[in-house]
Design a protein around this motif. Structure first.
Motif, PDB file in Angstrom:
ATOM      1  N   ALA A   1       0.831  -1.207   0.000  1.00 53.99           N
ATOM      2  CA  ALA A   1       0.000   0.000   0.000  1.00 53.99           C
ATOM      3  C   ALA A   1       0.867   1.260   0.000  1.00 53.99           C
ATOM      4  O   ALA A   1       0.517   2.277  -0.623  1.00 53.99           O
ATOM      5  N   ALA A   2       2.018   1.196   0.688  1.00 52.85           N
ATOM      6  CA  ALA A   2       2.932   2.346   0.718  1.00 52.85           C
ATOM      7  C   ALA A   2       3.425   2.669  -0.687  1.00 52.85           C
ATOM      8  O   ALA A   2       3.574   3.845  -1.053  1.00 52.85           O
ATOM      9  N   ALA A   3       3.673   1.637  -1.467  1.00 44.37           N
ATOM     10  CA  ALA A   3       4.113   1.858  -2.853  1.00 44.37           C
ATOM     11  C   ALA A   3       3.045   2.603  -3.643  1.00 44.37           C
ATOM     12  O   ALA A   3       3.350   3.462  -4.479  1.00 44.37           O
ATOM     13  N   ASP A   4       1.778   2.293  -3.365  1.00 46.81           N
ATOM     14  CA  ASP A   4       0.681   2.987  -4.055  1.00 46.81           C
ATOM     15  C   ASP A   4       0.613   4.458  -3.643  1.00 46.81           C
ATOM     16  O   ASP A   4       0.280   5.326  -4.457  1.00 46.81           O
ATOM     17  N   HIS A   5       0.931   4.732  -2.359  1.00 46.63           N
ATOM     18  CA  HIS A   5       0.904   6.120  -1.870  1.00 46.63           C
ATOM     19  C   HIS A   5       2.064   6.949  -2.413  1.00 46.63           C
ATOM     20  O   HIS A   5       1.975   8.185  -2.479  1.00 46.63           O
ATOM     21  N   THR A   6       3.164   6.272  -2.741  1.00 47.19           N
ATOM     22  CA  THR A   6       4.406   6.981  -3.047  1.00 47.19           C
ATOM     23  C   THR A   6       4.246   7.979  -4.187  1.00 47.19           C
ATOM     24  O   THR A   6       4.692   9.131  -4.087  1.00 47.19           O
ATOM     25  N   GLU A   7       3.613   7.573  -5.274  1.00 47.02           N
ATOM     26  CA  GLU A   7       3.476   8.480  -6.417  1.00 47.02           C
ATOM     27  C   GLU A   7       2.675   9.721  -6.046  1.00 47.02           C
ATOM     28  O   GLU A   7       2.985  10.828  -6.494  1.00 47.02           O
ATOM     29  N   ARG A   8       1.651   9.522  -5.217  1.00 43.75           N
ATOM     30  CA  ARG A   8       0.830  10.681  -4.818  1.00 43.75           C
ATOM     31  C   ARG A   8       1.652  11.665  -3.995  1.00 43.75           C
ATOM     32  O   ARG A   8       1.636  12.875  -4.233  1.00 43.75           O
ATOM     33  N   PHE A   9       2.410  11.132  -3.008  1.00 46.59           N
ATOM     34  CA  PHE A   9       3.203  12.013  -2.147  1.00 46.59           C
ATOM     35  C   PHE A   9       4.406  12.607  -2.879  1.00 46.59           C
ATOM     36  O   PHE A   9       4.923  13.661  -2.504  1.00 46.59           O
ATOM     37  N   ARG A  10       4.856  11.941  -3.944  1.00 45.54           N
ATOM     38  CA  ARG A  10       6.024  12.440  -4.670  1.00 45.54           C
ATOM     39  C   ARG A  10       5.715  13.790  -5.344  1.00 45.54           C
ATOM     40  O   ARG A  10       6.618  14.555  -5.644  1.00 45.54           O
ATOM     41  N   GLN A  11       4.435  14.061  -5.564  1.00 46.25           N
ATOM     42  CA  GLN A  11       4.040  15.333  -6.174  1.00 46.25           C
ATOM     43  C   GLN A  11       4.091  16.481  -5.170  1.00 46.25           C
ATOM     44  O   GLN A  11       4.016  17.654  -5.548  1.00 46.25           O
ATOM     45  N   CYS A  12       4.208  16.169  -3.880  1.00 42.16           N
ATOM     46  CA  CYS A  12       4.182  17.197  -2.833  1.00 42.16           C
ATOM     47  C   CYS A  12       5.516  17.940  -2.757  1.00 42.16           C
ATOM     48  O   CYS A  12       6.575  17.375  -3.031  1.00 42.16           O
ATOM     49  N   SER A  13       5.446  19.197  -2.363  1.00 41.82           N
ATOM     50  CA  SER A  13       6.659  19.949  -2.049  1.00 41.82           C
ATOM     51  C   SER A  13       7.196  19.444  -0.708  1.00 41.82           C
ATOM     52  O   SER A  13       6.525  18.682  -0.003  1.00 41.82           O
ATOM     53  N   ASP A  14       8.390  19.892  -0.351  1.00 42.80           N
ATOM     54  CA  ASP A  14       8.965  19.470   0.933  1.00 42.80           C
ATOM     55  C   ASP A  14       8.054  19.875   2.097  1.00 42.80           C
ATOM     56  O   ASP A  14       7.813  19.084   3.014  1.00 42.80           O
ATOM     57  N   ASP A  15       7.569  21.112   2.080  1.00 44.35           N
ATOM     58  CA  ASP A  15       6.699  21.580   3.163  1.00 44.35           C
ATOM     59  C   ASP A  15       5.407  20.769   3.218  1.00 44.35           C
ATOM     60  O   ASP A  15       4.919  20.426   4.307  1.00 44.35           O
ATOM     61  N   GLU A  16       4.856  20.472   2.059  1.00 48.55           N
ATOM     62  CA  GLU A  16       3.618  19.679   2.027  1.00 48.55           C
ATOM     63  C   GLU A  16       3.868  18.260   2.537  1.00 48.55           C
ATOM     64  O   GLU A  16       3.022  17.687   3.234  1.00 48.55           O
ATOM     65  N   LEU A  17       5.030  17.739   2.210  1.00 43.17           N
ATOM     66  CA  LEU A  17       5.357  16.385   2.670  1.00 43.17           C
ATOM     67  C   LEU A  17       5.490  16.361   4.193  1.00 43.17           C
ATOM     68  O   LEU A  17       4.965  15.462   4.859  1.00 43.17           O
TER      69      LEU A  17
END
Length: 769
Positions: free
Chosen positions: A28-44
């Motif tokens: 499931a973490a692998a599925d989340h990764t692409e979504r979070f990869r679009q975030c800026s550092d602050d958003e992450l």
């Protein structure tokens, strides 16, 4: 035992369920990764809060994805799924079993960061200063990405520098330094002098080494008062005694025993009536046994080195010089006397704590190692920890050949040399794991006669470890090493820069040769693990003889029929099974020793908790002044007229703490003396452990009352003014200097086993395969 099968099955099923759940979360973490990869550092960073609930992780998959992306951005590493799984299992409190070269350092850093993000202070515990500083510096960008702080404890730091480091969210530190700081904090007389800030989590690197192999190693804080040294006359006397006539040893070579003839010789030489009367049994007899043990059972270049005029212990499980370690004072002095060098005074032991008790101070303990699976029973029994096996990122390509067994030690040595010559001729690099320093040097000398250049790595040249290990995987390299090369090392094919990786891989990768089985299979597997890194090819093989120490100890009392060929080689499955049996027996012996020693130390650990609580109460309240004033009201009234309240309260603290600490130190010394002679209780048909507990409990009950009586007397008589209590002038000064060391496993302690007869090997004509 059959009735308990359901319990062990349930334990296994629980582990299996956890692993299945972990795989689902990692997927499931692998599925989340692409979504979070679009975030800026602050958003992450902001997204972390959405994955953590009031009781811990509420979205572990999202949490792992965020940690993975942060590692990618700050360190340039994209965690593999097995690394994500290892991180998750650490965050859930397991000890993880990860093979060499699979990236445990990153896993530990991600887990430490994860715990810190959940508001917990973390101690990342390493085995030495170098690793603590290296890992803290290496992983700093990841930690600081989330606004967290990280630091490293090292031996040379001042108290003020240590205090600053311990305030960090994540502290990397060697287990011994963290333990010594705990001990030093138990001697403070003002709360503001405390160095350590308590931590919530301990993540232990090389967990089986720290939690099992060295768990019962006591860390010692000693004072400058003189200790006891052995009599030189006894050292010279025991050198004249003969094995088999004047003394004997058990098959495990852990204990030495005077015979009646030997006792008579000693008595005559010393001019005493009996070694066993009350006057000598606790003094002279102990000294004779210590000198005998040093002379017969502790071997130079096997158990210790003599370097720069000092005895340096060798850690058998690592093959390294055991920095800061010494044997119990009497035995250390006996070895020094044997070698004819200056005998060091042991000093007065002010406080001591075992690594097991130290780790017990943390609410959460987890860890990682390449050989946790083999220590599952010990980790469960002594720490209630579960082991999670993390699969490799690439399938193992190493070929583990069956043991090659020989009838005699000499035949085995010749076969090892022949095998090294054969493999070396192909260009394949060879790593030879030896049992001790002496063997490594003997083998290197033998290979030199065949013009084979050898890099030798042992306790004598450990400063060159990094260079030697970096070259060990190069084309045609032959490295002969003690167990130093068995932990914390990553041998890359083709040399440090892997320039010739493909060439080495083509000839089979690294070939690991073990010159004998260790008493623990974990040490064998650590050595095997040097080959086959990250899917590389490799090979391992162990050579064993029926004269090896492990076989003699594990096969004691058994008769073995074997038919060697003309070279002494024994090709028999039954004999190989017997070797496996011997190792299981020696592992059982080690576990029994651990269990027995733990039972002795457990009571002391429980008593130290009581002392800790009493000290905390004295430091943080006016309990000392209240207690002393109640017993000496006139003196209190007199002092209150001339001394400021805060000064008087501190004076009372220092007085009571002095006598409490003195009483605890005396208590430890008494119990140490009792341990040295407790086995004699068995002669009187008393159970040694029960007797030890009875004495320890009785003496501890008197400790507080005795300390209070002495404190009242001091409070009533010592000069106390606005400069405080003048304890130094009254001869009650604390030690002007303190020093720390680790006590090696006491070889004199009885493991509770009966003495066994040596294994009998019968060489017959029938070769049974």
């Amino acid at each position: 035992m059959a009735g308990f099968d359901w319990f062990w099955k349930a334990m296994g099923q629980g582990s299996s369920r956890n692993q299945k759940r972990s795989h689902k979360i990692v997927a499931a973490a692998a599925d989340h990764t692409e979504r979070f990869r679009q975030c800026s550092d602050d958003e992450l960073r902001a997204a972390v809060a959405t994955t953590i609930g009031p009781t811990g992780l509420q979205d572990p998959a999202g949490f792992l994805a965020i940690l993975g992306i942060a590692a990618e951005r700050t360190l340039g590493f994209t965690p593999y799924p097995p690394q994500a799984q290892g991180t998750l299992r650490l965050l859930e409190g397991d000890v993880i079993h990860m093979a060499t070269g699979e990236g445990k350092t990153l896993v530990g850093a991600m887990a430490a960061t994860g715990y810190a993000l959940m508001g917990k202070r973390v101690h990342a515990i390493t085995v030495n200063d170098y690793l603590a500083q290296r890992d803290a510096a290496w992983m700093r960008p990841l930690v600081e990405f989330f606004g967290l702080t990280v630091g490293a404890i090292a031996e040379k730091l001042t108290p003020a520098e240590r205090r600053e480091v311990y305030r960090c969210n994540i502290v990397y530190g060697p287990v011994n330094e963290i333990g010594f700081d705990v001990l030093r904090d138990q001697l403070i007389v003002r709360r503001e002098d405390t160095v350590q800030t308590p931590a919530d989590v301990a993540i232990v690197d090389e967990a089986d080494s720290v939690l099992v192999d060295e768990a019962l190693v006591p860390l010692v804080l000693a004072g400058s008062q003189p200790g006891r040294a052995p009599q030189g006359k006894i050292t010279q006397l025991v050198k004249k005694l003969k094995l088999g006539e004047d003394f004997t040893t058990d098959d495990e070579r852990r204990n030495v025993f005077l015979t009646e003839q030997g006792a008579n010789k000693v008595e005559q030489a010393l001019g005493i009536e009996s070694l066993y009367n009350d006057e000598h049994v606790g003094t002279t007899l102990v000294q004779v046994n210590l000198a005998l043990h040093a002379q017969e059972l502790l071997l130079r270049d096997v158990h210790y080195l003599v370097r720069d005029g000092k005895v340096a212990l060798i850690d058998a499980s690592k093959g390294r010089v055991a920095d800061l370690q010494r044997w119990p004072d009497g035995l250390q002095a006996a070895v020094e006397a044997k070698e004819g060098i200056a005998v060091t005074e042991g000093g007065r032991i002010l406080d001591t704590i075992t690594l097991q008790a130290l780790l017990g101070r943390y609410p959460v303990v987890c860890g990682m190692t390449g050989t946790a699976k083999e220590a599952t029973d010990q980790l469960r029994e002594f720490y209630n920890l579960q082991v999670s096996v993390i699969e490799r990122n690439h399938p193992l390509q190493r070929f583990d050949e069956q043991d090659r067994v020989y009838a005699t030690m000499d035949a085995k040595k010749l076969a090892i040399i022949d095998e090294i010559r054969r493999v070396h001729a192909t260009g394949q690099p060879v790593l030879v794991g030896t049992q001790d320093v002496a063997e490594s040097e003997e083998l290197a000398a033998a290979l030199a006669e065949y013009d084979i250049a050898v890099n030798v790595l042992n306790a004598k040249n450990d400063a060159e470890e990094a260079r030697i290990i970096a070259e060990a995987g190069d084309v045609g390299r032959v490295t002969v090493s003690t167990q130093m090369a068995g932990r914390g090392t990553d041998i890359k094919l083709g040399g440090a820069d892997e320039a010739d990786h493909d060439q080495v891989a083509a000839v089979g990768g690294l070939c690991v040769i073990g010159t004998g089985r260790h008493r623990s299979s974990r040490l064998d597997n650590q050595l095997r693990g040097r080959a086959g890194r990250q899917g590389d090819p490799g090979k391992s093989v162990f050579f064993v003889s029926l004269e090896d120490d492990m076989v003699a100890a594990g096969g004691a009392g058994e008769e073995v029929n074997a038919t060697p060929d003309q070279f002494g080689f024994i090709d028999s499955k039954r004999i190989r099974d017997f070797i496996e049996h011997c190792q299981r027996v020696t592992e059982g012996q080690l576990l029994e020793i651990h269990s027995q020693t733990w039972k002795y130390n457990k009571l002391i650990s429980d008593q130290r908790v009581i002392i800790d609580k009493r000290r905390a109460e004295i430091l943080d309240t006016d309990a000392a002044l209240t207690a002393l004033g109640a017993r000496a009201p006139q003196r209190l009234a007199q002092l209150e007229e001339t001394v400021a309240p805060e000064v008087l309260a501190q004076a009372a603290r220092e007085i009571l703490l002095y006598h409490l600490d003195q009483g605890w130190s005396d208590h430890l010394a008494l119990l140490d003396d009792v341990r040295e002679s407790i086995h004699l209780r068995a002669i009187a048909r008393e159970t040694p452990l029960d007797e030890f507990h009875r004495i320890a409990v009785t003496e501890f009950k008197a400790l507080a009352d005795t300390a209070m009586e002495a404190a009242v007397d001091t409070f009533s008589t010592v000069l106390i003014d606005n400069d405080g209590a003048h304890l130094d002038e009254a001869g009650l000064a604390r030690p002007s200097a303190t020093w720390t060391y680790m006590v090696n496993d006491n070889p004199l302690s009885s493991n509770g086993n009966f003495v066994k007869k040596a294994v009998r090997v019968m060489f017959g004509r029938n070769n049974e395969n």
